[in-house]
Design an enzyme around this catalytic site. Sequence first.
Site, PDB file in Angstrom:
ATOM      1  N   MET A 314      44.773  41.053  39.893  1.00  0.00           N
ATOM      2  CA  MET A 314      44.416  39.980  40.525  1.00  0.00           C
ATOM      3  C   MET A 314      44.539  39.230  40.081  1.00  0.00           C
ATOM      4  SD  MET A 314      41.122  41.779  42.693  1.00  0.00           S
ATOM      5  CE  MET A 314      40.676  42.563  41.644  1.00  0.00           C
ATOM      6  N   HIS A 470      43.016  41.516  37.739  1.00  0.00           N
ATOM      7  CA  HIS A 470      41.856  42.045  37.270  1.00  0.00           C
ATOM      8  C   HIS A 470      42.017  43.223  37.195  1.00  0.00           C
ATOM      9  CE1 HIS A 470      39.793  37.543  37.522  1.00  0.00           C
ATOM     10  NE2 HIS A 470      41.022  37.543  36.566  1.00  0.00           N
TER      11      HIS A 470
END
Length: 528
Positions: A314, A470
């Site tokens: 992400m 992420h």
Amino acid sequence: MTREYDADVIVIGGGILGGAVAASLSQQRKSVIVLESGPDVRRASLVSAFRNYGNKSDYNGPYPDQPWAPKSSTGKYSDQYIESVGPILQKPSYLRLVGGTTWHWGGATWRMLPNDFRLHSLYGQGRDWPVGYDELEPWYQLAEEQIGVSGSDTDDQSGQGGQPFPHRSKPYPMKQQPWAYLTQQVADKVSTIGHQFVDEPNARATRPYAGRPTCAGNNNCAPICPIGAQFSGDRPVYWAVDQGAKLLTNAVVYRIERGADRKITAVHYKTPDGKSVRLTARYFVIAAHGVETPKLLLMSGIANSSGQVGRNMMGHTGRSIAMLVKDPLWAGRGPTQQGSINTRRDGTFRSEHGSIRHFLDNTVPNEIIARRLIDQGVVGKELDERIRHDAARYLKIASYVEVLPDARNRVTLSANKDALGLPKPQTTYDMFDYSLRALPRLLGDYGDFQRVFNASDVLNDVNAWVPSSHIMGNDPKDSVVDRDCRTHDHANLFIAGTGVHPSSSVVNPTLTGYALALRMAKLIGAEV
């Protein structure tokens, strides 16, 4: 017979989160080795490199580019390092040296909102975190105190214009920095069209703090704060060394060795000349960035019983609008980042589309303006006059759109090798429906900004994605680490990094990563 180890804990990665873990464990009187793939370079050398580097808007450019440890872009070796093969270019701007990427970050140190941890429970999207805001709050506070964060204690950071939120156990360590003229003017203008403008919590000193001077507003926070008023990841690494940790630089870890009991027994690293060294420890922490960490796990064939290593990448992807407006705003005075429009950060709309955050880019625009005018054929006296006129009226607002974890967005190993014969990382990245459904509202905001500022010209393509750089869970079947950032597969292997976050939100993740790293280090210290 007592088994001998090279250290209690080996930390792979000498950036801000690896440094936080190493410093905490060293303070607990544990023996620690920090392995950093790049060199140890001091601020004065980096400032000199920045001053002599041509393109001031290229944040990666002035930093070392080593054949054995390429950074992610801008350099003889780094430009060929990450292979981005997806529809959207994804080469997160990261550095490999002691201190890591926070040498050139903007210093934004947001806490996530309580609702950010419960995205699925509240809005039926994405997944929930296995920890919540209340549990992390004391660690947020400790992280802010170590980093030295300045911010507003009165803002509702959810953007709803209510009481101070989220709740805090203590005030910010330092008061917010006085706003620049640009910041105040934008805050006043957007409030007339229904937007909530808040201060951006930041890792800049507004008073002398832990050896750092007060911010002098040099306006090159990125690519480097010249005086060290802004916190950078080299500081916790040096704290660890001062407390007895051993720092090994130019040490490229390429293999993590697993024992018969599924515990990790050793790491292997290569020196720049290709020599291999093996080190043992009781516990291991990988803190090597959201691209380098999955690359290392995949090379080692570990921690991947779920098949999720490298998946669900992400980024803080978004759009931006750069305009020439009617009245002078004087961008470039003071820090590069200072304020944020959080009106669309949280709300029931998140059941339909991702949240949106708009924030100011206060970088000196003279170079951008000059290049544009020269390309238009403007020269001589007229060029000087137009640079002064247009630069004073330049306004850039950038935006993040919330993305969900999606297994199609991932880091894998390329068939191509780097200078040490190790696989290069390959990224695949795209934006999907949840984020795309936010675009009409985002572009509508841009139209409102143009009108309220009386913009005469838009200087960029607002339809172009701007990539940025992420998973944590309870179930070993669909996550790599547990709520403590311990890998499900290996009891003595932890991951310190924003790559384990189950959601992206629309705020910078570094403070949350730092809080989790401190929490992890306390747990490891109790077990070692």
